[in-house]
Design a protein around this motif. Structure first.
Motif, PDB file in Angstrom:
ATOM      1  N   SER A   1       0.815  -1.226   0.000  1.00 40.97           N
ATOM      2  CA  SER A   1       0.000   0.000   0.000  1.00 40.97           C
ATOM      3  C   SER A   1       0.843   1.268   0.000  1.00 40.97           C
ATOM      4  N   GLY A   2       2.114   1.146   0.336  1.00 38.15           N
ATOM      5  CA  GLY A   2       2.966   2.316   0.471  1.00 38.15           C
ATOM      6  C   GLY A   2       2.761   3.057   1.777  1.00 38.15           C
ATOM      7  N   MET A   3       1.998   2.485   2.695  1.00 37.40           N
ATOM      8  CA  MET A   3       1.696   3.133   3.971  1.00 37.40           C
ATOM      9  C   MET A   3       2.642   2.694   5.096  1.00 37.40           C
ATOM     10  N   PHE A   4       3.348   1.589   4.903  1.00 37.30           N
ATOM     11  CA  PHE A   4       4.237   1.046   5.917  1.00 37.30           C
ATOM     12  C   PHE A   4       5.558   0.659   5.274  1.00 37.30           C
ATOM     13  N   THR A   5       6.570   0.539   6.111  1.00 40.54           N
ATOM     14  CA  THR A   5       7.844  -0.021   5.671  1.00 40.54           C
ATOM     15  C   THR A   5       8.433  -0.847   6.807  1.00 40.54           C
ATOM     16  N   ALA A   6       9.180  -1.851   6.447  1.00 35.45           N
ATOM     17  CA  ALA A   6       9.934  -2.649   7.409  1.00 35.45           C
ATOM     18  C   ALA A   6      11.409  -2.386   7.143  1.00 35.45           C
ATOM     19  N   ILE A   7      12.143  -2.155   8.229  1.00 40.39           N
ATOM     20  CA  ILE A   7      13.574  -1.904   8.102  1.00 40.39           C
ATOM     21  C   ILE A   7      14.307  -2.833   9.064  1.00 40.39           C
ATOM     22  N   GLY A   8      15.224  -3.598   8.518  1.00 38.93           N
ATOM     23  CA  GLY A   8      16.054  -4.485   9.324  1.00 38.93           C
ATOM     24  C   GLY A   8      17.371  -3.806   9.629  1.00 38.93           C
ATOM     25  N   PHE A   9      17.598  -3.570  10.906  1.00 39.55           N
ATOM     26  CA  PHE A   9      18.861  -2.988  11.365  1.00 39.55           C
ATOM     27  C   PHE A   9      19.756  -4.114  11.868  1.00 39.55           C
ATOM     28  N   THR A  10      20.977  -3.800  12.235  1.00 36.43           N
ATOM     29  CA  THR A  10      21.875  -4.838  12.721  1.00 36.43           C
ATOM     30  C   THR A  10      21.376  -5.472  14.018  1.00 36.43           C
ATOM     31  N   ASP A  11      20.637  -4.722  14.832  1.00 34.20           N
ATOM     32  CA  ASP A  11      20.226  -5.234  16.143  1.00 34.20           C
ATOM     33  C   ASP A  11      18.742  -5.536  16.281  1.00 34.20           C
ATOM     34  N   VAL A  12      17.895  -5.081  15.343  1.00 33.40           N
ATOM     35  CA  VAL A  12      16.451  -5.200  15.525  1.00 33.40           C
ATOM     36  C   VAL A  12      15.733  -5.021  14.181  1.00 33.40           C
ATOM     37  N   LEU A  13      14.523  -5.547  14.098  1.00 33.92           N
ATOM     38  CA  LEU A  13      13.640  -5.313  12.955  1.00 33.92           C
ATOM     39  C   LEU A  13      12.567  -4.331  13.407  1.00 33.92           C
ATOM     40  N   ARG A  14      12.316  -3.303  12.595  1.00 31.08           N
ATOM     41  CA  ARG A  14      11.321  -2.299  12.966  1.00 31.08           C
ATOM     42  C   ARG A  14      10.307  -2.119  11.843  1.00 31.08           C
ATOM     43  N   LEU A  15       9.049  -1.942  12.269  1.00 32.47           N
ATOM     44  CA  LEU A  15       7.968  -1.646  11.349  1.00 32.47           C
ATOM     45  C   LEU A  15       7.560  -0.196  11.565  1.00 32.47           C
ATOM     46  N   PHE A  16       7.497   0.583  10.475  1.00 29.79           N
ATOM     47  CA  PHE A  16       7.187   2.012  10.535  1.00 29.79           C
ATOM     48  C   PHE A  16       5.945   2.330   9.720  1.00 29.79           C
ATOM     49  N   GLN A  17       5.202   3.353  10.163  1.00 31.76           N
ATOM     50  CA  GLN A  17       4.165   3.972   9.341  1.00 31.76           C
ATOM     51  C   GLN A  17       4.848   5.072   8.534  1.00 31.76           C
ATOM     52  N   ILE A  18       4.524   5.167   7.263  1.00 33.36           N
ATOM     53  CA  ILE A  18       5.079   6.224   6.431  1.00 33.36           C
ATOM     54  C   ILE A  18       4.144   7.419   6.518  1.00 33.36           C
ATOM     55  N   GLN A  19       4.647   8.512   7.062  1.00 31.06           N
ATOM     56  CA  GLN A  19       3.870   9.741   7.168  1.00 31.06           C
ATOM     57  C   GLN A  19       4.358  10.722   6.103  1.00 31.06           C
ATOM     58  N   LEU A  20       3.808  11.932   6.086  1.00 29.80           N
ATOM     59  CA  LEU A  20       4.166  12.881   5.028  1.00 29.80           C
ATOM     60  C   LEU A  20       5.659  13.170   4.968  1.00 29.80           C
ATOM     61  N   LYS A  21       6.274  13.475   6.095  1.00 29.82           N
ATOM     62  CA  LYS A  21       7.688  13.842   6.091  1.00 29.82           C
ATOM     63  C   LYS A  21       8.506  13.078   7.124  1.00 29.82           C
ATOM     64  N   ASP A  22       7.971  11.950   7.608  1.00 23.53           N
ATOM     65  CA  ASP A  22       8.701  11.194   8.629  1.00 23.53           C
ATOM     66  C   ASP A  22       8.244   9.746   8.630  1.00 23.53           C
ATOM     67  N   LEU A  23       9.013   8.920   9.294  1.00 25.04           N
ATOM     68  CA  LEU A  23       8.636   7.540   9.555  1.00 25.04           C
ATOM     69  C   LEU A  23       8.303   7.432  11.035  1.00 25.04           C
ATOM     70  N   LYS A  24       7.131   6.905  11.364  1.00 21.23           N
ATOM     71  CA  LYS A  24       6.706   6.761  12.752  1.00 21.23           C
ATOM     72  C   LYS A  24       6.802   5.285  13.135  1.00 21.23           C
ATOM     73  N   LEU A  25       7.569   5.019  14.191  1.00 18.96           N
ATOM     74  CA  LEU A  25       7.769   3.645  14.638  1.00 18.96           C
ATOM     75  C   LEU A  25       6.455   3.048  15.112  1.00 18.96           C
ATOM     76  N   SER A  26       6.099   1.890  14.555  1.00 13.34           N
ATOM     77  CA  SER A  26       4.903   1.165  14.977  1.00 13.34           C
ATOM     78  C   SER A  26       5.258   0.051  15.947  1.00 13.34           C
ATOM     79  N   LYS A  27       6.314  -0.706  15.622  1.00 11.35           N
ATOM     80  CA  LYS A  27       6.669  -1.857  16.454  1.00 11.35           C
ATOM     81  C   LYS A  27       8.101  -2.277  16.166  1.00 11.35           C
ATOM     82  N   SER A  28       8.793  -2.701  17.231  1.00 12.63           N
ATOM     83  CA  SER A  28      10.131  -3.283  17.103  1.00 12.63           C
ATOM     84  C   SER A  28      10.046  -4.771  17.408  1.00 12.63           C
TER      85      SER A  28
END
Length: 181
Positions: free
Chosen positions: A95-122
């Motif tokens: 949908s383009g509304m969320f993104t998942a980003i895998g970091f070296t220490d954790v996986l995070r799910l973000f909501q994509i907002q107009l000018k920022d990423l808001k953390l939903s869950k780690s």
């Protein structure tokens, strides 16, 4: 320009900046405020790319600890986010509304907002090598070291954990999202 009131500067990372040397009506030198001329680029190599299936956006991640969301219809960067830790892998929700980003220490799910990423869950899944949303977007498969975690995107529950892999190189959902290979 003819008024000689503008300065253009470049950097070693191929960025171009433009600034006004002085206000034309006063001819006084002011503090120069530089703005990007064109779009801001990554300053290190790109490590991952994800293309949205329902919108005309793509997301890139770089060794410079940034992610960028690009609109490939307008050829503009819509969002730029800098992190303090290394990014290993990214995935855009269909949908383009969320993104998942895998970091070296954790996986995070973000909501994509107009000018920022808001953390939903780690999630405590370090060192993910591959992330893949299902076609309908209700599930996220995360290949992290020797396991594959299947996560429900809406409840944030790990629905299933598949163990016994040496190293997960790629993941793909069947067209009906019933199978993962």
């Amino acid at each position: 320009n003819e008024q000689e009131d503008t300065i253009v500067a470049t950097t070693q990372h191929s960025q171009i900046f433009i600034g006004q040397l002085f206000a034309p009506e006063t001819i006084e030198v002011t503090q120069v405020e530089f703005k990007y001329l064109g779009e801001p680029l990554h300053i290190d190599s790109i490590i991952d790319l994800s293309v949205c299936s329902w919108k005309s956006i793509a997301m890139t991640a770089s060794k410079d600890h940034t992610v960028r969301i690009w609109n490939y219809d307008t050829m503009k960067v819509e969002l730029l986010k800098k992190f303090l830790i290394d990014i290993r892998v990214i995935a855009l929700h269909p949908s383009g509304m969320f993104t998942a980003i895998g970091f070296t220490d954790v996986l995070r799910l973000f909501q994509i907002q107009l000018k920022d990423l808001k953390l939903s869950k780690s999630f405590n899944y370090p060192m993910c090598s591959v992330l893949k949303f299902s076609h309908r977007g209700h599930l996220l498969a995360a290949g992290c070291e020797k396991i594959i975690a299947i996560i429900c995107v809406f409840t944030y529950e790990t629905v299933m954990t598949l163990k016994g892999h040496n190293h997960v190189l790629s993941l793909e959902w069947s067209t009906d999202d019933r199978y993962l290979v």
